[in-house]
Design a protein around this motif. Structure first.
Motif, PDB file in Angstrom:
ATOM      1  N   GLY A  77       0.816  -1.210   0.000  1.00  0.00           N
ATOM      2  CA  GLY A  77       0.000   0.000   0.000  1.00  0.00           C
ATOM      3  C   GLY A  77       0.849   1.259   0.000  1.00  0.00           C
ATOM      4  N   ALA A  78       1.939   1.239   0.774  1.00  0.00           N
ATOM      5  CA  ALA A  78       2.844   2.387   0.800  1.00  0.00           C
ATOM      6  C   ALA A  78       3.482   2.609  -0.568  1.00  0.00           C
ATOM      7  CB  ALA A  78       3.921   2.183   1.859  1.00  0.00           C
ATOM      8  N   ILE A  79       3.852   1.535  -1.238  1.00  0.00           N
ATOM      9  CA  ILE A  79       4.461   1.662  -2.569  1.00  0.00           C
ATOM     10  C   ILE A  79       3.458   2.239  -3.560  1.00  0.00           C
ATOM     11  CG2 ILE A  79       5.384   0.333  -4.520  1.00  0.00           C
ATOM     12  CD1 ILE A  79       6.603  -1.576  -2.371  1.00  0.00           C
ATOM     13  N   ARG A  80       2.229   1.763  -3.516  1.00  0.00           N
ATOM     14  CA  ARG A  80       1.194   2.312  -4.408  1.00  0.00           C
ATOM     15  C   ARG A  80       1.004   3.798  -4.174  1.00  0.00           C
ATOM     16  NH1 ARG A  80      -3.872  -0.370  -2.768  1.00  0.00           N
ATOM     17  NH2 ARG A  80      -4.848   0.681  -4.541  1.00  0.00           N
ATOM     18  N   LEU A  81       0.890   4.191  -2.904  1.00  0.00           N
ATOM     19  CA  LEU A  81       0.662   5.597  -2.585  1.00  0.00           C
ATOM     20  C   LEU A  81       1.884   6.439  -2.948  1.00  0.00           C
ATOM     21  CD1 LEU A  81      -1.027   7.850  -1.349  1.00  0.00           C
ATOM     22  CD2 LEU A  81      -0.175   7.168   0.899  1.00  0.00           C
ATOM     23  N   GLY A  82       3.079   5.951  -2.597  1.00  0.00           N
ATOM     24  CA  GLY A  82       4.291   6.708  -2.892  1.00  0.00           C
ATOM     25  C   GLY A  82       4.480   6.955  -4.368  1.00  0.00           C
ATOM     26  N   ASN A  83       4.213   5.957  -5.181  1.00  0.00           N
ATOM     27  CA  ASN A  83       4.358   6.135  -6.625  1.00  0.00           C
ATOM     28  C   ASN A  83       3.285   7.061  -7.191  1.00  0.00           C
ATOM     29  OD1 ASN A  83       6.659   4.553  -6.870  1.00  0.00           O
ATOM     30  ND2 ASN A  83       5.490   2.661  -7.134  1.00  0.00           N
ATOM     31  N   ALA A  84       2.110   7.080  -6.557  1.00  0.00           N
ATOM     32  CA  ALA A  84       1.043   7.967  -7.030  1.00  0.00           C
ATOM     33  C   ALA A  84       1.376   9.439  -6.803  1.00  0.00           C
ATOM     34  CB  ALA A  84      -0.271   7.605  -6.334  1.00  0.00           C
ATOM     35  N   ILE A  85       2.069   9.756  -5.702  1.00  0.00           N
ATOM     36  CA  ILE A  85       2.379  11.164  -5.395  1.00  0.00           C
ATOM     37  C   ILE A  85       3.741  11.598  -5.937  1.00  0.00           C
ATOM     38  CG2 ILE A  85       0.923  11.125  -3.337  1.00  0.00           C
ATOM     39  CD1 ILE A  85       3.494  10.988  -1.637  1.00  0.00           C
ATOM     40  N   ALA A  86       4.539  10.654  -6.403  1.00  0.00           N
ATOM     41  CA  ALA A  86       5.900  10.964  -6.837  1.00  0.00           C
ATOM     42  C   ALA A  86       5.988  12.045  -7.915  1.00  0.00           C
ATOM     43  CB  ALA A  86       6.597   9.689  -7.316  1.00  0.00           C
TER      44      ALA A  86
ATOM     45  N   CYS B 277      10.040   3.120  -4.679  1.00  0.00           N
ATOM     46  CA  CYS B 277       9.429   4.447  -4.711  1.00  0.00           C
ATOM     47  C   CYS B 277      10.529   5.503  -4.755  1.00  0.00           C
ATOM     48  CB  CYS B 277       8.547   4.642  -3.471  1.00  0.00           C
ATOM     49  SG  CYS B 277       7.847   6.278  -3.282  1.00  0.00           S
ATOM     50  N   SER B 278      10.388   6.498  -5.624  1.00  0.00           N
ATOM     51  CA  SER B 278      11.444   7.497  -5.793  1.00  0.00           C
ATOM     52  C   SER B 278      11.396   8.613  -4.766  1.00  0.00           C
ATOM     53  CB  SER B 278      11.358   8.114  -7.197  1.00  0.00           C
ATOM     54  OG  SER B 278      10.114   8.789  -7.375  1.00  0.00           O
ATOM     55  N   VAL B 279      10.299   8.724  -4.012  1.00  0.00           N
ATOM     56  CA  VAL B 279      10.199   9.788  -3.002  1.00  0.00           C
ATOM     57  C   VAL B 279      11.067   9.419  -1.798  1.00  0.00           C
ATOM     58  CG1 VAL B 279       8.654  11.130  -1.536  1.00  0.00           C
ATOM     59  CG2 VAL B 279       7.840  10.279  -3.747  1.00  0.00           C
ATOM     60  N   PRO B 280      11.951  10.334  -1.330  1.00  0.00           N
ATOM     61  CA  PRO B 280      12.781  10.026  -0.154  1.00  0.00           C
ATOM     62  C   PRO B 280      11.916   9.688   1.063  1.00  0.00           C
ATOM     63  CG  PRO B 280      13.573  12.000  -1.268  1.00  0.00           C
ATOM     64  CD  PRO B 280      12.265  11.655  -1.900  1.00  0.00           C
ATOM     65  N   LEU B 281      12.368   8.727   1.848  1.00  0.00           N
ATOM     66  CA  LEU B 281      11.653   8.352   3.060  1.00  0.00           C
ATOM     67  C   LEU B 281      12.243   9.066   4.268  1.00  0.00           C
ATOM     68  CD1 LEU B 281      11.101   4.488   2.701  1.00  0.00           C
ATOM     69  CD2 LEU B 281       9.811   6.396   1.687  1.00  0.00           C
ATOM     70  N   ALA B 282      11.356   9.468   5.175  1.00  0.00           N
ATOM     71  CA  ALA B 282      11.745  10.066   6.455  1.00  0.00           C
ATOM     72  C   ALA B 282      11.074   9.266   7.565  1.00  0.00           C
ATOM     73  CB  ALA B 282      11.322  11.532   6.528  1.00  0.00           C
ATOM     74  N   ALA B 283      11.732   9.162   8.719  1.00  0.00           N
ATOM     75  CA  ALA B 283      11.144   8.412   9.834  1.00  0.00           C
ATOM     76  C   ALA B 283      11.927   8.699  11.108  1.00  0.00           C
ATOM     77  CB  ALA B 283      11.151   6.908   9.548  1.00  0.00           C
ATOM     78  N   GLY B 284      11.314   8.368  12.242  1.00  0.00           N
ATOM     79  CA  GLY B 284      12.048   8.430  13.498  1.00  0.00           C
ATOM     80  C   GLY B 284      11.316   8.991  14.691  1.00  0.00           C
ATOM     81  N   GLU B 285      10.145   9.601  14.514  1.00  0.00           N
ATOM     82  CA  GLU B 285       9.506  10.243  15.657  1.00  0.00           C
ATOM     83  C   GLU B 285       9.118   9.261  16.747  1.00  0.00           C
ATOM     84  OE1 GLU B 285       5.072  11.206  15.389  1.00  0.00           O
ATOM     85  OE2 GLU B 285       5.713  11.477  13.329  1.00  0.00           O
ATOM     86  N   ARG B 286       8.886   7.974  16.368  1.00  0.00           N
ATOM     87  CA  ARG B 286       8.478   6.975  17.348  1.00  0.00           C
ATOM     88  C   ARG B 286       9.609   6.042  17.736  1.00  0.00           C
ATOM     89  NH1 ARG B 286       2.597   4.866  15.398  1.00  0.00           N
ATOM     90  NH2 ARG B 286       3.348   5.220  13.282  1.00  0.00           N
ATOM     91  N   LEU B 287      10.815   6.370  17.321  1.00  0.00           N
ATOM     92  CA  LEU B 287      11.975   5.561  17.685  1.00  0.00           C
ATOM     93  C   LEU B 287      12.682   6.165  18.888  1.00  0.00           C
ATOM     94  CD1 LEU B 287      13.496   4.770  14.170  1.00  0.00           C
ATOM     95  CD2 LEU B 287      11.733   3.525  15.449  1.00  0.00           C
ATOM     96  N   THR B 288      13.423   5.322  19.593  1.00  0.00           N
ATOM     97  CA  THR B 288      14.159   5.812  20.744  1.00  0.00           C
ATOM     98  C   THR B 288      15.544   5.178  20.792  1.00  0.00           C
ATOM     99  OG1 THR B 288      14.127   6.024  23.165  1.00  0.00           O
ATOM    100  CG2 THR B 288      13.074   4.075  22.256  1.00  0.00           C
TER     101      THR B 288
END
Length: 413
Positions: A217-226, A252-263
């Motif tokens: 699902g993430a790949i489908r969405l990411g490619n749709a907004i790319a 997916c060509s859009v850069p990924l960001a993450a980390g707010e829920r990591l510790t």
């Protein structure tokens, strides 16, 4: 100089409530009377239980200790109970207390926190905010309206922002990852198209999601907004699925960001080592504090990744983020609640200078803030809900989904 006493403020956020329902602020005081403030961004349990955890971490690992012994106090909290692994609740409690220690040290030595951590690198700090409703917008309709959001984004460009964040692809459910509904994909594309038309090349688009999708699902969405060139696609799959982040990144060509829920650095290392993220987003009130945030930033630098400290909390964590941002070479930008937030700014004495999309690092001692204890006491949080909550109902495929932008409604829609 020894840590002597602790006070915890659970401050109810004022309307419109951007930043969550409440802020958990800690005050540490040394035997010689120097007070430091920090903020805890951990809300898996209610405020009373979290307050008890904060007191336990302080009494067990920090009371009577010198505030400059941050590393050993971290090791005690991290290893307590034979755990020696990341824990968002304990590390959240320690993070706020650790931030307060740095505030004390800065005041004791009459220098800003960033001076302890390598010194000033960034004299202007780029900031971004979610796009929030304008006064004339219908609050319920806004979150699913590309036109209203584009109008609000144009206002933010007029203020000087060079990046705007929006989150049209909800919902967030307790049931785990789901495939996005086709209407959610279509709405996301409409948002990207309309906002790109509105801001042109004056601002980056930051596409916010928070771990709600399956990998496919993430790949489908990411490619749709790319095609609209977002700067990032934020946390597209659940935060504990590091290998799945990699699968999304490869497709997916859009850069990924993450980390707010990591510790802690260990969780960030796993994410960076997977080769999946270009941007890490530590929340200093959860990840282990300012020193741990500096270590996470150094890890990101080795992996050629940028840092964008996360903020969906109160102004003390914002102040800590600014101190970290001031001293790291791989800074991208810092999250801000609008231009600092009217109530937020009052809580810290309106001490952080924001102008035309950029923050000027404070040169005052410690965090550079003047916490308003009277205002905090006048606004206690009296509710039973958590800082943020997810819905129990699953994603709908036969009616419109709605995510109210992190707003804390008093009752369900």
């Amino acid at each position: 100089m020894k840590l002597d006493s602790l006070e915890v403020f659970v401050v109810g956020n004022r309307p419109p409530g951007w930043g969550g329902r409440y802020f958990t602020i800690v005050k540490l005081v040394t035997e010689c009377g120097i007070a430091g403030f920090g903020e805890v961004y951990a809300a898996s349990v209610g405020p009373s239980a979290m307050t008890a955890v904060i007191h336990d971490v302080f009494e067990r690992h920090m009371h009577g200790e010198s505030p400059d012994r941050i590393e050993i106090m971290f090791r005690r909290a991290y290893s307590s109970g034979f755990s020696q692994r990341p824990d968002p609740t304990v590390m959240g409690a320690f993070s706020g207390l650790e931030i307060a220690c740095w505030d004390i040290l800065g005041k004791a030595h009459d220098i800003p926190v960033h001076a302890f951590l390598g010194g000033l690198v960034n004299q202007r700090i780029r900031s971004y905010s979610y796009v929030y409703p304008l006064p004339h917008h219908d609050l319920k309709a806004f979150w699913n309206s590309p036109d209203m959001t584009a109008e609000a984004a144009e206002h933010m460009i007029d203020l000087g922002f060079t990046a705007v964040k929006f989150d049209p692809a909800g919902p967030y459910t307790v049931r785990g990852a789901h495939e996005p509904a086709m209407r959610d994909i279509d709405r996301s594309v409409q948002f990207c198209r309309r906002l790109r038309d509105a801001v042109g090349d004056q601002a980056d688009l930051l596409f916010g999601t928070h771990g709600q999708f399956t990998t496919s699902g993430a790949i489908r969405l990411g490619n749709a907004i790319a095609p609209y060139s977002p700067l990032w696609f934020e946390e597209p799959v659940p935060p504990d699925n590091v290998k799945e982040f990699s699968r999304v990144a490869r497709s997916c060509s859009v850069p990924l960001a993450a980390g707010e829920r990591l510790t802690t650095k260990s969780e960030f290392f796993a994410l960076l080592d997977s080769g999946s993220v270009s941007i890490v987003q530590p929340a200093l009130g959860r990840c282990g504090g300012i020193l741990e945030g500096k270590k996470i930033s150094a890890l990101a630098e080795v992996f050629n990744a940028l840092v964008a400290p996360h903020l969906y909390a109160g102004p003390v964590e914002w102040a800590a983020n600014v101190q970290l941002a001031a001293c790291i070479p791989n800074l991208l930008m810092v999250e801000t609640i609008e231009t600092g937030g009217e109530f937020h700014r009052r809580l810290i004495g309106d001490t952080i200078s924001w102008e035309q999309g950029f923050i000027e690092p404070p040169d005052a001692p410690g965090l550079g803030i003047e916490f308003n204890e009277e205002l905090a006491r006048q606004n206690p949080y009296t509710g039973r809900e958590l800082h943020l909550e997810m819905q129990e109902a699953p994603c709908s495929y036969d009616s419109e989904n709605r995510f109210a932008g992190g707003a804390p409604p008093t009752s369900p829609d």
